[in-house]
Design a protein around this motif. Structure first.
Motif, mmCIF file in Angstrom:
data_model
loop_
_atom_site.group_PDB
_atom_site.id
_atom_site.type_symbol
_atom_site.label_atom_id
_atom_site.label_comp_id
_atom_site.label_asym_id
_atom_site.label_seq_id
_atom_site.Cartn_x
_atom_site.Cartn_y
_atom_site.Cartn_z
ATOM 1 N N PRO A 343 52.932 28.047 50.819
ATOM 2 C CA PRO A 343 52.198 29.293 52.295
ATOM 3 C C PRO A 343 50.836 28.974 52.141
ATOM 4 N N ALA A 344 50.712 28.654 52.731
ATOM 5 C CA ALA A 344 48.662 28.050 53.574
ATOM 6 C C ALA A 344 47.983 29.459 52.760
ATOM 7 N N GLU A 345 48.281 30.434 52.498
ATOM 8 C CA GLU A 345 47.657 32.252 52.442
ATOM 9 C C GLU A 345 48.488 32.930 51.251
ATOM 10 N N PRO A 346 47.373 32.904 50.090
ATOM 11 C CA PRO A 346 49.014 33.377 49.023
ATOM 12 C C PRO A 346 49.292 35.157 48.771
ATOM 13 N N LEU A 347 50.295 34.929 48.409
ATOM 14 C CA LEU A 347 50.848 36.274 48.809
ATOM 15 C C LEU A 347 51.058 36.916 47.985
ATOM 16 N N VAL A 348 50.231 36.333 46.414
ATOM 17 C CA VAL A 348 50.126 38.229 45.346
ATOM 18 C C VAL A 348 49.133 37.544 45.051
ATOM 19 N N SER A 349 48.339 37.944 44.268
ATOM 20 C CA SER A 349 47.004 37.948 42.879
ATOM 21 C C SER A 349 47.176 37.907 41.674
ATOM 22 N N VAL A 350 46.679 37.775 41.601
ATOM 23 C CA VAL A 350 46.765 37.432 39.390
ATOM 24 C C VAL A 350 46.326 38.901 39.217
ATOM 25 N N ARG A 351 46.971 39.941 38.644
ATOM 26 C CA ARG A 351 46.444 40.975 37.864
ATOM 27 C C ARG A 351 45.458 40.383 36.547
ATOM 28 N N PRO A 352 43.918 41.226 37.119
ATOM 29 C CA PRO A 352 43.608 40.527 35.748
ATOM 30 C C PRO A 352 44.665 40.902 33.961
ATOM 31 N N HIS A 353 43.563 39.784 33.633
ATOM 32 C CA HIS A 353 44.126 40.190 31.296
ATOM 33 C C HIS A 353 44.273 40.818 31.436
ATOM 34 N N ALA A 354 42.885 41.628 31.376
ATOM 35 C CA ALA A 354 43.062 43.232 30.658
ATOM 36 C C ALA A 354 43.972 44.064 30.698
ATOM 37 N N GLU A 355 44.307 43.986 32.086
ATOM 38 C CA GLU A 355 45.687 44.813 32.782
ATOM 39 C C GLU A 355 47.228 44.898 32.714
ATOM 40 N N VAL A 356 47.153 43.214 31.773
ATOM 41 C CA VAL A 356 48.997 42.428 31.441
ATOM 42 C C VAL A 356 49.449 43.085 30.221
ATOM 43 N N ARG A 357 51.124 43.888 30.556
ATOM 44 C CA ARG A 357 51.122 45.103 29.114
ATOM 45 C C ARG A 357 52.049 43.822 28.729
ATOM 46 N N CYS A 358 52.433 44.309 27.665
ATOM 47 C CA CYS A 358 53.064 43.549 26.523
ATOM 48 C C CYS A 358 53.537 44.173 25.334
#
Lengths: 441, 441
Positions: A343-358
């Motif tokens: 797709p030409a336009e992104p369909l999702v945005s990147v979650r900031p690393h600080a908000e990653v859950r593991c």
């Protein structure tokens, strides 16, 4: 018989593989296509170098422009690698209405958006099965088989070099220096292995995959990336003790809109490459040596996996040829643009690393003194990090650092980082705390 | 916006899945295709039955002819199952120049040749991703990704029911009757499980796969087929003891021309479905429960594997929809016949079962008397069968049958059968000798 002319730029290992497959299977391919694939030019750097495969010298050139200027070439196969020159070649081809096959993940990760935009504008195709996991038809599967599905997560072992090294460490208990040297001796690692062992190569591949799987516009710098050089033999022992295998994973996971986002906001995507503990009985744990595999989770299909050789002249060459055949079909049928580009336009945005859950495995180096475990446990608790398992080894020499390992429940990366900073500031902590993320694949 | 009309025959679990996926992803699909997929008729057996998904009653019909006679239907989706009526429907559609999507392996295994011949003559397409291993894109991979490769062997776990049962037997030590009853209770096995547990379902799938992978014209009766009902808990214990897992495998292996054949003779193909010992550390051994997987060995790619859910409304429905999307692309681009159907003439012949070569696990029931092992060993040796391992358990009660297990090196099936006949004729053999083939996947 109708003909489709191709020009090949780059005559290294993969280029040789492509030529030999095209030659060996020419009859088969013609019968299937009802048309002939004709190699019209092969561009290379050094005309004098010995080749493992014979090519009519009249086809050889050192000028990439010869491929662009030849009106008989409908498909340019870019195998020169690198970003700048490859970008120029690919754009030159697209601008002239030529289709492109490329095996260049670095190019697509860095400048894929521009390339796809140009291809869309010119109504021509870009195929790139060989750019990620050579012998695994993951690009085709994402572009076509999953066209009616919604992918929720992708977990991949996408770098054969590091998987070869980690397999040796797991099976022989070797330190990483020795495993890396052995991989270099056997040709699985390059003399300068930085791109592989840093996770950079895997991050490039993740960018290419995440664009197709999730419509993400990722650059490698957006990917939380950790390499394998800090891993120690004891990490593999602890992994076994807790029922895990230790792999370098590329992970992309759809996680809903950001907290507090407006209604209808885009989903966020976690995108990361790092060593990970994964369940010892999982299929990815069984991927040994230089092999690659990608596990997809999607709404309709549930879990699925593709597995195969990630590199090598023949696997990669075969992926390039399957792209050439596909493009040739489209050209002969007069149906370019058959399968849409990302797709030409992104369909999702990147979650900031600080908000990653593991969940995390934490390896502390602390003094064997009363109250140390209590201190660490309360520092974790203060950051809302809950403990799933603790192991402390007995130590003979009082005052020496004692190995203490904690496995946490799922926590927020920023909280975990803050807790580690607290812990590492304390004088009873003797060396920086080491962490490995835990993934349930 | 351009439209492609489809008619769906059969409105069971998969039909419902197809309709709900088409509806849920309509916007996405239109954006990708630049065209709309319109369901014009849905044929079912009973108009009164309650459905889990709402459909405009005007679309419903009990007459399959309504799908054939509607000029607005360009694609007929056959989901009624069985052979005769489905054959009539599919041929009716092809004769009228309509394309076909089918999920019917029994139909393709029994009458695929006639169907493909008709499709070729009419210049229309037959797609059938859902016919084998619903959620695993194996048909697409064989038809397209491996177009420039030569497959040498295929090993598959292609029946979820039996894999579910064998997983339970391996992990819980259950006898087969109990594992089967549990599979029935959970909906993994049908009330009459014969087609699954006999290996018949897997043999049908192997016919479909072998035609694409090797150009074989196989009927299910050509496949050496053994089911799982004779397996005992002790077989799983022995498997573990020798370092194996026990799975129902579908195997097709290219093996060169028949011995003494004229130069240039066709390769032969071993085609078989049977329980098999496979190395415990192999990827196929890690395929648990109702999951499916196919391992391919090919000249360019080496080993590769596809893994996923083999059945269920959504996985199978999703495979059907990906076929519909592909066909719609071809129709909109005016390029039917884009991917060739399997070859009209077989490219390999079936190797007679007597000539198959395998290693074997043999489980003898013999008197605990002096000389019994010596007798069996010499009866094997007389038929050129060489022993790789022997295990004999101690027995407390003199005169009772004693468990004796022998693992052989690779031997010819006819020799092995003759040796077992010799052995079973001896009065010190108390029950027919049982065998399980050993595969190195």
């Amino acid at each position: 018989m109708r003909e489709v002319g191709i020009g090949i730029a780059g005559f290294g290992v993969v280029g040789g593989g492509v030529l030999s497959i095209l030659r060996q299977h020419a009859g088969d391919i013609e019968a299937r296509l009802g048309g002939r694939i004709v190699v019209r030019r092969v561009a290379l750097r050094d005309l004098e170098k010995e080749r493992s495969i014979d090519v009519d010298p009249a086809l050889l050139t050192t000028r990439l422009e010869d491929l662009l200027e030849d009106p008989g070439i409908q498909v340019v196969v870019e195998l020169i690698g690198g970003v700048d020159q490859a970008f120029e070649l690919v754009c030159g081809a697209l601008q002239r209405g030529k289709h492109v096959v490329t095996a260049n993940k670095a190019l697509l990760a860095a400048r894929g958006d521009e390339i796809f935009r140009l291809a869309r504008a010119r109504g021509v195709d870009v195929y790139y099965e060989a750019a990620v996991c050579g012998g695994v038809p993951i690009i085709r599967t994402l572009r076509e088989a999953l066209a009616s599905d919604r992918i929720t997560a992708l977990h991949g072992i996408v770098n054969g070099t590091t998987n070869f090294i980690l397999t040796a460490m797991a099976e022989k208990g070797e330190p990483i220096e020795r495993a890396l040297a052995e991989a270099q001796r056997l040709g699985y690692a390059e003399a300068d292995p930085t791109l592989d062992v840093s996770g950079g190569d895997a991050a490039q591949k993740l960018c290419v995959l995440a664009q197709l799987a999730f419509g993400a516009a990722l650059l490698p710098a957006d990917v939380l990336t950790e390499g394998i050089m800090a891993l120690k033999p004891e990490d593999f022992r602890w992994a076994r003790e807790f029922g895990y295998a230790l792999k370098l994973l590329a992970v992309a996971r759809r996680c809903g809109p950001a907290e507090g986002a407006a209604p209808g906001a885009q989903d966020q995507l976690e995108a990361r490459v790092h060593p990970a503990f994964i369940p010892a009985g999982s299929l990815l744990a069984g991927v040994r040596g230089a092999m690659n595999a990608v596990v997809l989770h999607s709404e309709a299909l549930g879990a699925s996996m593709l597995y195969g050789q990630g590199a090598g002249a023949m696997p990669t060459g075969s992926a390039v040829v399957s792209d050439i055949i596909d493009l040739t079909r489209n050209i002969l049928a007069g149906s370019p643009g058959r399968v849409p580009l990302p797709p030409a336009e992104p369909l999702v945005s990147v979650r900031p690393h600080a908000e990653v859950r593991c969940a995390y495995y934490l390896n502390f180096s602390v003094q064997d003194a009363p109250g140390v475990l209590a201190r660490i446990a309360s520092q974790l608790a203060a950051r809302h990090i809950s403990i799933a398992a603790v192991q402390q080894r007995e130590q003979n020499d009082q005052g020496q650092p004692v190995p203490l390992v904690i496995v946490t429940h799922v926590a927020r990366e920023a909280d975990l980082r803050a807790a580690i900073a607290d812990i590492d500031r304390d004088p009873t902590t003797l060396a920086p705390t080491r962490l490995i993320r835990i993934e349930s694949v």
